[in-house]
Write an enzyme that holds these catalytic residues in place. Sequence first.
Site, PDB file in Angstrom:
ATOM      1  N   ASP A   1       0.807 -15.352   7.160  1.00 58.39           N
ATOM      2  CA  ASP A   1       0.395 -16.746   6.983  1.00 58.39           C
ATOM      3  C   ASP A   1       0.546 -17.184   5.522  1.00 58.39           C
ATOM      4  O   ASP A   1       0.881 -18.340   5.252  1.00 58.39           O
ATOM      5  CB  ASP A   1      -1.048 -16.942   7.450  1.00 58.39           C
ATOM      6  CG  ASP A   1      -1.170 -16.924   8.972  1.00 58.39           C
ATOM      7  OD1 ASP A   1      -0.131 -16.921   9.665  1.00 58.39           O
ATOM      8  OD2 ASP A   1      -2.310 -16.907   9.469  1.00 58.39           O
TER       9      ASP A   1
ATOM     10  N   PRO B   1       0.796  -1.225   0.000  1.00 61.85           N
ATOM     11  CA  PRO B   1       0.000   0.000   0.000  1.00 61.85           C
ATOM     12  C   PRO B   1       0.832   1.280   0.000  1.00 61.85           C
ATOM     13  O   PRO B   1       1.879   1.350   0.654  1.00 61.85           O
ATOM     14  CB  PRO B   1      -0.824  -0.097   1.296  1.00 61.85           C
ATOM     15  CG  PRO B   1      -0.095  -1.083   2.142  1.00 61.85           C
ATOM     16  CD  PRO B   1       0.559  -2.046   1.193  1.00 61.85           C
ATOM     17  N   ASN B   2       0.344   2.233  -0.744  1.00 62.16           N
ATOM     18  CA  ASN B   2       0.895   3.600  -0.853  1.00 62.16           C
ATOM     19  C   ASN B   2       2.185   3.674  -1.670  1.00 62.16           C
ATOM     20  O   ASN B   2       2.679   4.766  -1.953  1.00 62.16           O
ATOM     21  CB  ASN B   2       1.126   4.227   0.538  1.00 62.16           C
ATOM     22  CG  ASN B   2      -0.156   4.351   1.324  1.00 62.16           C
ATOM     23  OD1 ASN B   2      -1.121   4.898   0.816  1.00 62.16           O
ATOM     24  ND2 ASN B   2      -0.205   3.814   2.534  1.00 62.16           N
TER      25      ASN B   2
ATOM     26  N   ARG C   1      12.853   4.834  12.765  1.00 68.47           N
ATOM     27  CA  ARG C   1      11.616   5.616  12.689  1.00 68.47           C
ATOM     28  C   ARG C   1      10.713   5.318  13.904  1.00 68.47           C
ATOM     29  O   ARG C   1      11.205   4.859  14.932  1.00 68.47           O
ATOM     30  CB  ARG C   1      10.928   5.319  11.348  1.00 68.47           C
ATOM     31  CG  ARG C   1      11.837   5.681  10.156  1.00 68.47           C
ATOM     32  CD  ARG C   1      11.165   5.397   8.831  1.00 68.47           C
ATOM     33  NE  ARG C   1       9.967   6.228   8.661  1.00 68.47           N
ATOM     34  CZ  ARG C   1       9.039   5.994   7.730  1.00 68.47           C
ATOM     35  NH1 ARG C   1       9.194   4.979   6.888  1.00 68.47           N
ATOM     36  NH2 ARG C   1       7.978   6.773   7.647  1.00 68.47           N
TER      37      ARG C   1
ATOM     38  N   TYR D   1      11.275   8.584   1.241  1.00 69.54           N
ATOM     39  CA  TYR D   1      11.195   7.491   0.265  1.00 69.54           C
ATOM     40  C   TYR D   1      11.877   7.798  -1.074  1.00 69.54           C
ATOM     41  O   TYR D   1      11.897   6.940  -1.961  1.00 69.54           O
ATOM     42  CB  TYR D   1       9.726   7.117   0.027  1.00 69.54           C
ATOM     43  CG  TYR D   1       9.045   6.607   1.284  1.00 69.54           C
ATOM     44  CD1 TYR D   1       9.478   5.441   1.900  1.00 69.54           C
ATOM     45  CD2 TYR D   1       7.981   7.287   1.870  1.00 69.54           C
ATOM     46  CE1 TYR D   1       8.875   4.964   3.057  1.00 69.54           C
ATOM     47  CE2 TYR D   1       7.365   6.825   3.026  1.00 69.54           C
ATOM     48  CZ  TYR D   1       7.826   5.661   3.609  1.00 69.54           C
ATOM     49  OH  TYR D   1       7.234   5.192   4.757  1.00 69.54           O
TER      50      TYR D   1
ATOM     51  N   HIS E   1      12.557  -2.796   2.563  1.00 67.68           N
ATOM     52  CA  HIS E   1      12.017  -1.491   2.931  1.00 67.68           C
ATOM     53  C   HIS E   1      12.945  -0.418   2.393  1.00 67.68           C
ATOM     54  O   HIS E   1      14.178  -0.541   2.512  1.00 67.68           O
ATOM     55  CB  HIS E   1      11.887  -1.348   4.446  1.00 67.68           C
ATOM     56  CG  HIS E   1      10.927  -2.330   5.020  1.00 67.68           C
ATOM     57  ND1 HIS E   1       9.570  -2.198   4.868  1.00 67.68           N
ATOM     58  CD2 HIS E   1      11.124  -3.489   5.693  1.00 67.68           C
ATOM     59  CE1 HIS E   1       8.975  -3.228   5.439  1.00 67.68           C
ATOM     60  NE2 HIS E   1       9.888  -4.033   5.943  1.00 67.68           N
TER      61      HIS E   1
ATOM     62  N   ARG F   1       5.236  10.822  -2.616  1.00 68.92           N
ATOM     63  CA  ARG F   1       4.955  10.562  -1.203  1.00 68.92           C
ATOM     64  C   ARG F   1       6.207  10.782  -0.358  1.00 68.92           C
ATOM     65  O   ARG F   1       7.205  10.084  -0.564  1.00 68.92           O
ATOM     66  CB  ARG F   1       4.529   9.095  -1.101  1.00 68.92           C
ATOM     67  CG  ARG F   1       4.365   8.587   0.277  1.00 68.92           C
ATOM     68  CD  ARG F   1       4.305   7.057   0.286  1.00 68.92           C
ATOM     69  NE  ARG F   1       3.998   6.630   1.632  1.00 68.92           N
ATOM     70  CZ  ARG F   1       4.243   5.417   2.094  1.00 68.92           C
ATOM     71  NH1 ARG F   1       4.789   4.505   1.312  1.00 68.92           N
ATOM     72  NH2 ARG F   1       3.951   5.117   3.328  1.00 68.92           N
TER      73      ARG F   1
ATOM     74  N   ALA G   1       2.993  -0.695   4.994  1.00 77.06           N
ATOM     75  CA  ALA G   1       2.473  -0.697   6.371  1.00 77.06           C
ATOM     76  C   ALA G   1       1.920  -2.062   6.780  1.00 77.06           C
ATOM     77  O   ALA G   1       1.843  -2.360   7.980  1.00 77.06           O
ATOM     78  CB  ALA G   1       1.401   0.379   6.519  1.00 77.06           C
TER      79      ALA G   1
ATOM     80  N   ARG H   1       6.855   0.976  13.741  1.00 72.57           N
ATOM     81  CA  ARG H   1       7.454   0.362  12.545  1.00 72.57           C
ATOM     82  C   ARG H   1       8.554  -0.646  12.902  1.00 72.57           C
ATOM     83  O   ARG H   1       9.159  -1.251  12.032  1.00 72.57           O
ATOM     84  CB  ARG H   1       8.054   1.443  11.623  1.00 72.57           C
ATOM     85  CG  ARG H   1       7.027   2.388  11.067  1.00 72.57           C
ATOM     86  CD  ARG H   1       7.660   3.383  10.093  1.00 72.57           C
ATOM     87  NE  ARG H   1       6.853   4.575   9.993  1.00 72.57           N
ATOM     88  CZ  ARG H   1       5.778   4.710   9.206  1.00 72.57           C
ATOM     89  NH1 ARG H   1       5.420   3.726   8.414  1.00 72.57           N
ATOM     90  NH2 ARG H   1       5.077   5.826   9.198  1.00 72.57           N
TER      91      ARG H   1
ATOM     92  N   GLU I   1      12.011  -9.661   2.238  1.00 77.07           N
ATOM     93  CA  GLU I   1      11.294  -8.433   2.613  1.00 77.07           C
ATOM     94  C   GLU I   1      12.215  -7.224   2.426  1.00 77.07           C
ATOM     95  O   GLU I   1      13.369  -7.267   2.881  1.00 77.07           O
ATOM     96  CB  GLU I   1      10.869  -8.544   4.083  1.00 77.07           C
ATOM     97  CG  GLU I   1      10.219  -7.282   4.620  1.00 77.07           C
ATOM     98  CD  GLU I   1       9.632  -7.500   6.010  1.00 77.07           C
ATOM     99  OE1 GLU I   1       8.993  -8.543   6.237  1.00 77.07           O
ATOM    100  OE2 GLU I   1       9.826  -6.622   6.865  1.00 77.07           O
TER     101      GLU I   1
ATOM    102  N   SER J   1      13.041   2.738   3.515  1.00 79.42           N
ATOM    103  CA  SER J   1      13.560   3.465   4.677  1.00 79.42           C
ATOM    104  C   SER J   1      14.114   2.489   5.709  1.00 79.42           C
ATOM    105  O   SER J   1      13.847   1.283   5.653  1.00 79.42           O
ATOM    106  CB  SER J   1      12.441   4.308   5.301  1.00 79.42           C
ATOM    107  OG  SER J   1      11.421   3.462   5.822  1.00 79.42           O
TER     108      SER J   1
ATOM    109  N   ASN K   1       7.930  -5.502  -0.764  1.00 78.96           N
ATOM    110  CA  ASN K   1       7.809  -4.414   0.201  1.00 78.96           C
ATOM    111  C   ASN K   1       6.331  -4.362   0.571  1.00 78.96           C
ATOM    112  O   ASN K   1       5.509  -3.882  -0.216  1.00 78.96           O
ATOM    113  CB  ASN K   1       8.274  -3.101  -0.411  1.00 78.96           C
ATOM    114  CG  ASN K   1       8.233  -1.960   0.592  1.00 78.96           C
ATOM    115  OD1 ASN K   1       7.674  -2.096   1.672  1.00 78.96           O
ATOM    116  ND2 ASN K   1       8.826  -0.842   0.233  1.00 78.96           N
TER     117      ASN K   1
ATOM    118  N   HIS L   1       3.652  -4.280   9.358  1.00 82.87           N
ATOM    119  CA  HIS L   1       3.507  -4.076  10.800  1.00 82.87           C
ATOM    120  C   HIS L   1       2.146  -4.512  11.331  1.00 82.87           C
ATOM    121  O   HIS L   1       1.897  -4.417  12.526  1.00 82.87           O
ATOM    122  CB  HIS L   1       3.720  -2.585  11.124  1.00 82.87           C
ATOM    123  CG  HIS L   1       4.864  -1.966  10.374  1.00 82.87           C
ATOM    124  ND1 HIS L   1       6.163  -2.413  10.495  1.00 82.87           N
ATOM    125  CD2 HIS L   1       4.905  -0.961   9.450  1.00 82.87           C
ATOM    126  CE1 HIS L   1       6.948  -1.688   9.704  1.00 82.87           C
ATOM    127  NE2 HIS L   1       6.208  -0.808   9.053  1.00 82.87           N
TER     128      HIS L   1
HETATM  129  C1  DQA Z   1       8.122   1.035   4.062  1.00 76.74           C
HETATM  130  C2  DQA Z   1       8.165   1.293   5.578  1.00 76.74           C
HETATM  131  C3  DQA Z   1       6.790   1.125   6.192  1.00 76.74           C
HETATM  132  O1  DQA Z   1       6.851   1.364   7.589  1.00 76.74           O
HETATM  133  C4  DQA Z   1       5.813   2.103   5.576  1.00 76.74           C
HETATM  134  O2  DQA Z   1       4.517   1.908   6.095  1.00 76.74           O
HETATM  135  C5  DQA Z   1       5.806   2.045   4.091  1.00 76.74           C
HETATM  136  C6  DQA Z   1       7.077   1.912   3.390  1.00 76.74           C
HETATM  137  C7  DQA Z   1       9.488   1.329   3.403  1.00 76.74           C
HETATM  138  O3  DQA Z   1       9.654   0.923   2.262  1.00 76.74           O
HETATM  139  O4  DQA Z   1      10.344   1.969   3.995  1.00 76.74           O
HETATM  140  O5  DQA Z   1       4.778   2.205   3.458  1.00 76.74           O
HETATM  141  O6  DQA Z   1       7.818  -0.315   3.845  1.00 76.74           O
END
Ligand code: DQA
Length: 154
Positions: free
Chosen positions: A88, A11-12, A108, A24, A101, A19, A78, A112, A99, A103, A75, A81
Site C-alpha cells: 500500500d 529484513p535479514n 525456490r 545469496y 531479488h 547468510r 521476505a 516465494r 523490486e 536469488s 529488496n 511475500h
Molecule cells: C530475497 C528473496 C526472499 O524470498 C527472501 O526472503 C530474502 C531475500 C532475495 O533477495 O533473493 O530475504 O528477497
Amino acid sequence: MAYQVLVVHGPNLNLLGKREPGIYGALTLEEINERLADYAAQGGAELRFFQSNIEGEIVTALHDARCNADGVVANFGAYTHTSIAIRDAIAAMAVPVVEVHISNVYAREAFRHHSYTAPVCLGTVGGFGWQSYVLGLQGLLFELDRRASVYKDE
Ligand code: DQA
C-alpha cells in the site's frame, strides 16, 4: 542534476555475506552498496541506502521517498511475500519503485512465488546475484530519463 535514488534493503539483508552464501553470495551489504554507488556515479545518480528488519520502518522510508527521491530500488526480502502494508505504501507513491531479488525466487519454495509488492512496482529483477541491484538501478534510470524526455509517450 543527479537523480536521487533510495535503495531499500529489507529484513535479514544486513546478514549478507554470512547468510546462506550458496543462495545469496559472499558479498556483504556494505560491499554491494559500494559497488552500486560506483555504478550510480557513472550513470549520474546519487544513492541513499536504508536497511531495516522492521516492516513499519520500511513503510516510513517509502513515505519519505515520496518527497525526497526520484525513484527507489528495493529488496523487501521476505516482506515481499507477506506485506500488504508495504504494498500500500508503494501504491501511494508517484515515483517509480523497482523490486529486486538476489536469488531467483521462482526457482525456490512455492511461498516465494507470490509477491504482494511486484504488481505496484515499475518492474522486477531477480536471480542475478548482487547484480540484480545494478540491473534494477539501470532500469530505474532508463525510466527516469524516459519520463524526463520529450519521448515520454514511447
Ligand atoms: C530475497 C528473496 C526472499 O524470498 C527472501 O526472503 C530474502 C531475500 C532475495 O533477495 O533473493 O530475504 O528477497
